[in-house]
Design a protein around this motif. Structure first.
Motif, PDB file in Angstrom:
ATOM      1  N   ILE A 285     -20.225 -12.814  15.396  1.00 28.38           N
ATOM      2  CA  ILE A 285     -19.175 -13.836  15.533  1.00 28.38           C
ATOM      3  C   ILE A 285     -18.098 -13.619  14.457  1.00 28.38           C
TER       4      ILE A 285
ATOM      5  N   ILE B 148     -21.722 -18.858  22.414  1.00 27.42           N
ATOM      6  CA  ILE B 148     -22.541 -18.274  21.343  1.00 27.42           C
ATOM      7  C   ILE B 148     -23.810 -17.645  21.921  1.00 27.42           C
TER       8      ILE B 148
ATOM      9  N   PRO C 137     -15.678 -19.124  21.811  1.00 25.32           N
ATOM     10  CA  PRO C 137     -15.945 -20.541  22.103  1.00 25.32           C
ATOM     11  C   PRO C 137     -17.410 -20.899  21.810  1.00 25.32           C
ATOM     12  N   ASN C 138     -17.629 -22.121  21.348  1.00 28.21           N
ATOM     13  CA  ASN C 138     -18.998 -22.554  21.019  1.00 28.21           C
ATOM     14  C   ASN C 138     -19.969 -22.378  22.178  1.00 28.21           C
ATOM     15  N   GLN C 139     -19.477 -22.651  23.380  1.00 26.30           N
ATOM     16  CA  GLN C 139     -20.368 -22.541  24.559  1.00 26.30           C
ATOM     17  C   GLN C 139     -20.728 -21.085  24.853  1.00 26.30           C
TER      18      GLN C 139
ATOM     19  N   GLU D 158     -24.412 -14.358  13.672  1.00 22.68           N
ATOM     20  CA  GLU D 158     -23.260 -14.785  12.849  1.00 22.68           C
ATOM     21  C   GLU D 158     -22.397 -13.586  12.463  1.00 22.68           C
TER      22      GLU D 158
END
Ligand code: FES
Length: 135
Positions: A104, A115, A111-113, A101
């Motif tokens: 990020i 992570i 993008p979520n994909q 986190e």
């Protein structure tokens, strides 16, 4: 062949922040350190590979320099640049506390994909630090 501007637009549309795009395109901290004090190469479940090289000051255990190389996607490069930027000037103990986190947040958006690409960078760093501690 796409221009840099086209690539930027594409990545922006996919959900990458400006910082993530800049890191990827400018290859921030991509490279090698000869005779690193800590090193690890790790292949994640997606099949992509990252290598991390660290220079660590003996005694204070401050991370003086950090570089990485990857065979991977834009997410892997953005995460590798971010994590190596984040740990410079930190001690080994502080670097160990960095979570996905935090990376990020530092990037702003990914993008979520993608992570799991941050997990690849975090795990490679963790393994490099473990090796260092094991001497
Ligand atoms: Fe493997 Fe991004 S898809 S690191």
């Amino acid at each position: 062949m796409s221009s840099k501007e086209d690539i930027k637009k594409l990545l922006k549309r996919s959900g990458y922040s400006s910082t993530a795009i800049e890191y990827f395109l400018e290859k921030v901290n991509v490279g090698k350190i000869e005779d690193p004090d800590a090193y690890f190469v790790y292949t994640g479940p997606c099949g992509d590979t990252m290598e991390i090289f660290l220079t660590i000051v003996p005694g204070s255990k401050e991370i003086k320099d950090a570089k990485f190389q990857a065979i991977g996607c834009a997410g892997a490069f953005a995460a590798g640049s971010a994590i190596t930027e984040m740990i410079k000037g930190k001690t080994v103990e502080q670097a160990e506390k960095i979570e996905e986190e935090d990376v990020i947040d530092w990037l702003g958006a990914i993008p979520n994909q993608k992570i799991h690409c941050v997990c690849l960078a975090k795990k490679t760093l963790k393994f490099a630090l473990n090796e260092y501690k094991a001497g």
